[in-house]
Design an enzyme around this catalytic site. Sequence first.
Site, PDB file in Angstrom:
ATOM      1  N   CYS A  98       0.854  -1.268   0.006  1.00 23.56           N
ATOM      2  CA  CYS A  98      -0.100   0.001   0.088  1.00 23.56           C
ATOM      3  C   CYS A  98       0.753   1.366  -0.175  1.00 23.56           C
ATOM      4  O   CYS A  98       1.835   1.471   0.963  1.00 23.56           O
ATOM      5  CB  CYS A  98      -0.880  -0.051   1.211  1.00 23.56           C
ATOM      6  SG  CYS A  98      -1.880   1.349   1.393  1.00 23.56           S
ATOM      7  N   HIS A 149      -0.011   4.611   0.006  1.00 24.55           N
ATOM      8  CA  HIS A 149      -0.385   5.819   0.803  1.00 24.55           C
ATOM      9  C   HIS A 149      -0.249   5.327   2.100  1.00 24.55           C
ATOM     10  O   HIS A 149       0.521   6.005   3.119  1.00 24.55           O
ATOM     11  CB  HIS A 149      -1.701   6.145   0.800  1.00 24.55           C
ATOM     12  CG  HIS A 149      -2.874   5.456   1.684  1.00 24.55           C
ATOM     13  ND1 HIS A 149      -3.501   4.335   1.164  1.00 24.55           N
ATOM     14  CD2 HIS A 149      -3.151   5.882   2.835  1.00 24.55           C
ATOM     15  CE1 HIS A 149      -4.247   3.907   2.144  1.00 24.55           C
ATOM     16  NE2 HIS A 149      -3.918   4.784   3.110  1.00 24.55           N
ATOM     17  N   CYS A 179      -3.416   6.956  -4.804  1.00 27.04           N
ATOM     18  CA  CYS A 179      -3.308   5.314  -4.642  1.00 27.04           C
ATOM     19  C   CYS A 179      -1.616   5.033  -5.157  1.00 27.04           C
ATOM     20  O   CYS A 179      -1.325   5.121  -6.422  1.00 27.04           O
ATOM     21  CB  CYS A 179      -3.979   4.529  -5.482  1.00 27.04           C
ATOM     22  SG  CYS A 179      -4.073   2.739  -5.364  1.00 27.04           S
TER      23      CYS A 179
HETATM   24  O1  PYC Z   1      -1.941   3.596  -1.938  1.00 25.73           O
HETATM   25  O2  PYC Z   1      -1.415   1.721  -2.669  1.00 25.73           O
HETATM   26  C1  PYC Z   1      -2.032   2.659  -2.210  1.00 25.73           C
HETATM   27  C2  PYC Z   1      -3.551   1.986  -1.658  1.00 25.73           C
HETATM   28  C3  PYC Z   1      -3.961   0.651  -2.211  1.00 25.73           C
HETATM   29  C4  PYC Z   1      -5.160   0.866  -1.345  1.00 25.73           C
HETATM   30  C5  PYC Z   1      -5.556   1.980  -1.004  1.00 25.73           C
HETATM   31  N1  PYC Z   1      -4.455   2.774  -1.016  1.00 25.73           N
END
Ligand code: PYC
Length: 308
Positions: free
Chosen positions: A85, A87, A235
């Site tokens: 992930c 974030h 994301c």
């Molecule tokens: O930032 O990779 C990310 C992520 C995945 C799901 C929510 N944020």
Amino acid sequence: MHVIDSHTGGEPTRVILDGGPDLGSGPLADRARSLATDHRDFYRSVILEPRGQVAMVCALLVPPVDPTCVTGVIYFDAEAVLGMCGHGTIGLAATLVHLGRIGLGHHKIETPVGVVTVEVIDANTVTVTNIESRRVASGISVAVDGIGTVTGDLAYGGNGFFLIDPSPVPVTASNLRQLTDVGIAIREALQAQGAGEAAGLAVDHIIFYGPSDSPEVHSRNFVLCPDNAYDRSPCGTGCSARLACLAADGRLGEGDEIVQESVIGSTYRLSYRHGPEGGVIPSITGKAYVMAESTLIFLPEDPFRGGI
Ligand code: PYC
């Protein structure tokens, strides 16, 4: 259970410092599988209302296998244990700075999909260097009831993504309901068609792209997560998948920087270098802010202690 909440570009991360299940000391991928199959009640109770909320991603701290890493971490949302992930890693780094566990500079963090690096630039600004990301298939068409044929790319950035550019629905904050519904319909059609499986990719995230109002921004995105919440941030793993696609199409050169905007207007700065396996090594720079330090209480007599 002690937790610290932060947000990265509006997307919440809850770091679980202690009180999680014992997942053993094996490879993180095995521990993540055990969390997903044997401890679903645990992870849903931490993240769901009334204790949490569906947009949140949790970061369960675990001892790393690689002793050069500052910590191991397993991320999950309300529906699924995630490979990585972006974030959440920016939020985790800001949280570790807040706790005095790391300072400015470079640090390694172990995830179920591999070791990632964070560079802490200041207490809130972090660059994540992600695992090698790659486009798996391009120009995949899927027939979606009530919408028609939608075409996009399948790509991996630590999680599996279907990326659709341009979006069939304008990517604006006033269209969140429609973007969510169309995203769910596309994911269902994609899974029914077995498109991800055929390409060897488990796809549980959908991304739509549209133009931004800011000339310095490359595009605005809307990201549907496995639990059907949308990512308030751009994301990190989705941006990694996007970089792999832009590189494969020759639309972005190695070392060139772009700005990716989320549907709520938060931004990441992105670039990549070529990876050893033919993919890209993404760099994602964003900002996170710590918001709360809490002790979660699970009273046996609470009828909603497992979440709603
Ligand atoms: O930032 O990779 C990310 C992520 C995945 C799901 C929510 N944020």
